[in-house]
Design a protein around this motif. Structure first.
Motif, mmCIF file in Angstrom:
data_model
loop_
_atom_site.group_PDB
_atom_site.id
_atom_site.type_symbol
_atom_site.label_atom_id
_atom_site.label_comp_id
_atom_site.label_asym_id
_atom_site.label_seq_id
_atom_site.Cartn_x
_atom_site.Cartn_y
_atom_site.Cartn_z
ATOM 1 N N GLU A 33 114.587 25.290 38.402
ATOM 2 C CA GLU A 33 114.343 25.897 39.895
ATOM 3 C C GLU A 33 114.209 27.335 39.489
ATOM 4 O O GLU A 33 113.866 28.412 39.709
ATOM 5 C CB GLU A 33 115.389 25.350 40.451
ATOM 6 C CG GLU A 33 114.570 26.333 42.318
ATOM 7 C CD GLU A 33 114.195 27.566 42.390
ATOM 8 O OE1 GLU A 33 113.625 28.077 43.481
ATOM 9 O OE2 GLU A 33 115.054 28.257 41.929
ATOM 10 N N ASN A 122 118.267 29.361 48.772
ATOM 11 C CA ASN A 122 117.559 29.500 47.457
ATOM 12 C C ASN A 122 117.591 30.999 46.442
ATOM 13 O O ASN A 122 118.051 30.599 45.096
ATOM 14 C CB ASN A 122 115.184 29.562 48.290
ATOM 15 C CG ASN A 122 114.851 29.243 47.609
ATOM 16 O OD1 ASN A 122 114.590 29.323 45.860
ATOM 17 N ND2 ASN A 122 113.358 29.094 48.129
ATOM 18 N N ASN A 171 112.275 33.675 50.408
ATOM 19 C CA ASN A 171 112.500 33.084 48.711
ATOM 20 C C ASN A 171 113.072 33.829 47.742
ATOM 21 O O ASN A 171 113.837 34.491 48.112
ATOM 22 C CB ASN A 171 111.272 31.848 47.798
ATOM 23 C CG ASN A 171 111.971 31.345 47.098
ATOM 24 O OD1 ASN A 171 112.461 31.656 46.482
ATOM 25 N ND2 ASN A 171 110.768 30.214 46.946
ATOM 26 N N ASP A 212 107.310 32.884 44.715
ATOM 27 C CA ASP A 212 109.124 31.922 44.687
ATOM 28 C C ASP A 212 110.046 33.990 43.681
ATOM 29 O O ASP A 212 110.333 34.174 44.246
ATOM 30 C CB ASP A 212 108.608 30.975 43.388
ATOM 31 C CG ASP A 212 110.176 29.941 43.643
ATOM 32 O OD1 ASP A 212 110.665 30.671 43.878
ATOM 33 O OD2 ASP A 212 110.532 29.196 43.487
ATOM 34 N N ASP A 252 111.521 30.498 39.771
ATOM 35 C CA ASP A 252 111.926 31.300 39.901
ATOM 36 C C ASP A 252 112.611 32.359 38.786
ATOM 37 O O ASP A 252 113.247 31.849 37.807
ATOM 38 C CB ASP A 252 113.289 31.371 40.592
ATOM 39 C CG ASP A 252 114.093 32.767 40.536
ATOM 40 O OD1 ASP A 252 113.766 33.763 40.922
ATOM 41 O OD2 ASP A 252 115.187 32.520 41.377
HETATM 42 CA CA CA Z 1 113.112 30.511 44.839
#
Ligand code: CA
Ligand code: CA
Length: 278
Positions: A33, A122, A171, A212, A252
């Motif tokens: 992520e 997040n 996010n 993101d 990310d």
């Molecule tokens: Ca993220």
């Protein structure tokens, strides 16, 4: 003698201009992520494992030679990463975890320390004083929040929540100046500036649905990844311009410490890709 000096000067020039090659793509990751590079060149990657399955999340470490090892394990759904000194902080589903350089970890801010029980922590960002900021994307559609975690892990306070209609599913976060955060909203695809004292929001750009990760390059360009469309986009005059596409889910992103390349976790593909930044 003169010739030797000339050759030496030429070699020095060539060395100064020679760029390190991009790292090779990393494969076989378990739902990566987020990513961050330390000053020593090591790269840390958060891997969710199975989503909503606790205990199977981990952080992998890639050394300068490209060797991948498991750095820390036993996490839940680790996502956003940030380094402060030699400690790595992780947004781990409903809590913030602190990992020491030997890979041992402890809970830094528990779920119960938040004003409201977090759902989907997040992105994680630090300011220069050591405070952390974390987005809670809630159900990735609405009801999200942004929190501040004071240095030391407590107190955790609300910066802004969805009572402000600009905040739906925040996010990616990026600290800006002394008192602002940039925040990309996964649901609306709008990039806002958030005033940390008042929670007031200002719209900066739109068109980043499924937004993101968020970075600013050395030359001041803002780059935003889109998880939903698998693209990397630059902000140009308040709109999105695609600079790379074809990912399954661009999560990310982060810049390398020298700012010369972008690291892109492709979550569904299980890969970490690298893009040169000009
Ligand atoms: Ca993220
Ligand atoms: Ca998991």
């Amino acid at each position: 003698m003169k010739k030797t000096l000339l050759v030496l000067a030429l070699l020095q020039t060539l060395t100064a201009y020679a760029k390190d090659p991009l790292p090779e793509k990393i494969t076989g990751l378990k739902m990566p992520e987020s990513v961050v590079q330390a000053k020593d060149g090591s790269i840390y990657i958060s891997e969710i494992g199975e989503r909503d399955k606790n205990g199977d999340g981990q952080i992998s470490k890639v050394d300068k030679k490209g060797n991948v090892t498991i750095f820390a394990k036993g996490l839940d759904d680790p996502k956003g990463l940030t380094l402060i000194g030699d400690k790595l902080y992780v947004a781990d589903k409903t809590r913030i975890v602190e990992i020491k350089k030997d890979g041992t970890w402890q809970v830094y801010a528990a779920a119960t320390a938040f004003p409201k029980m977090p759902v989907f922590l997040n992105d994680l960002e630090a300011d220069k004083l050591g405070n952390l900021y974390v987005s809670d994307s809630n159900d990735l559609k609405s009801g999200g929040s942004i929190y501040k975690i004071a240095k030391g892990g407590t107190p955790v306070t609300l910066v802004v929540d969805s009572k402000n209609p600009d905040i739906q599913a925040p996010n990616g976060l990026l600290f800006e100046g002394r008192n602002n955060l940039l925040a990309i909203d996964f649901e609306s695809g709008i990039l806002h500036r958030v005033n940390l004292s008042t929670g007031a929001t200002t719209k900066l750009a739109e068109g980043f649905g499924g937004g993101d990760g968020l970075v600013k390059t050395k030359t001041g360009k803002i780059i935003i990844s889109s998880w939903k469309t698998g693209t990397i986009n630059e902000v140009v005059a308040g709109k999105a311009r695609v600079i790379k596409e074809g990912y399954k889910s661009a999560a990310d992103i982060a810049l390398s410490t020298d700012g010369t390349f972008l690291m892109v976790p492709d979550m569904v593909a299980g890969e970490l890709d690298f893009i040169e930044i000009k």
